[in-house]
Design an enzyme around this catalytic site. Structure first.
Site, PDB file in Angstrom:
ATOM      1  N   ASP A 142     -18.916   0.256   6.853  1.00 25.93           N
ATOM      2  CA  ASP A 142     -20.320  -0.085   7.087  1.00 25.93           C
ATOM      3  C   ASP A 142     -21.015  -0.505   5.798  1.00 25.93           C
ATOM      4  O   ASP A 142     -21.042   0.235   4.826  1.00 25.93           O
ATOM      5  CB  ASP A 142     -21.055   1.109   7.702  1.00 25.93           C
ATOM      6  N   ASP A 164     -14.615   0.287   2.265  1.00 25.58           N
ATOM      7  CA  ASP A 164     -15.559   0.996   3.108  1.00 25.58           C
ATOM      8  C   ASP A 164     -15.902   0.060   4.259  1.00 25.58           C
ATOM      9  O   ASP A 164     -15.817  -1.160   4.129  1.00 25.58           O
ATOM     10  CB  ASP A 164     -16.809   1.346   2.301  1.00 25.58           C
TER      11      ASP A 164
END
Length: 188
Positions: free
Chosen positions: A9, A7
């Site tokens: 952020d 992922d």
């Protein structure tokens, strides 16, 4: 090929909501050393990121491509190679008609991971999904990966379910890499 799906952020870079300003994009502490450890274990690195700011009209897909370029540059400085950057621009409640829809790529659905596996010949069973919320974990579990939750306070709902339980948990990406290295030593 085995992969680490990341992922963006809150996992790779500091979590500044809807940020596409390249100068404000910085790697989280421990990311470089953690990813170098994983690269030495022959994992290829892929980003899989929901970017519903496109659907909400906050920025356009060209801005997301700029973020991908900046991230590639930051990782290159750490002597790392990003094999792929996959993102989902959709959201069912979006205000931009072309992106306001349900899809199979928005996490917690596994579409981005499955597409990357198809594009690059990735063995999903030998791969990991690392993220900072349970939607990341669910996407990885649905795709058939092992999963690791970065428990840094970004998961706020804690809605558990059979697909939302991570294989392992760690406080940051470096600790995650150490755990994955230990798991690799265990015969499967």
């Amino acid at each position: 090929m085995k992969a680490i799906f990341l992922d963006k952020d809150g996992t790779l870079i500091d979590d500044l909501p809807y940020n596409v300003e390249q100068r404000r994009i910085t790697l989280c502490p421990g990311v470089g050393s953690g990813l170098r450890l994983l690269a030495r274990l022959d994992y290829k690195l892929f980003v899989v990121s929901n970017q519903d700011g496109v659907a909400h009209g906050y920025f356009c897909e060209q801005d997301v491509e700029g973020v991908a370029h900046r991230l590639t540059e930051l990782l290159f400085r750490e002597r790392l190679n990003l094999e792929g950057f996959y993102y989902c621009p959709h959201h069912p409640d979006g205000s931009v008609a072309a992106y306001a829809r349900e899809c199979n790529c928005r996490k917690p659905k596994p579409g981005m991971l499955l597409q990357a596996a198809h594009d690059h010949g990735i063995d999903l069973r030998a791969s990991w999904m690392i993220g900072d919320i349970l939607h990341d974990v669910e996407a990885g579990n649905r795709a058939g990966c092992r999963t690791l939750l970065i428990d840094n306070g970004n998961e706020t709902e804690w809605r558990l379910g059979p697909r939302r339980i991570p294989t392992r948990m760690a406080p940051d990406l470096y600790a995650a890499a150490v755990l994955i290295a230990e798991e690799d030593k265990v015969p499967r």
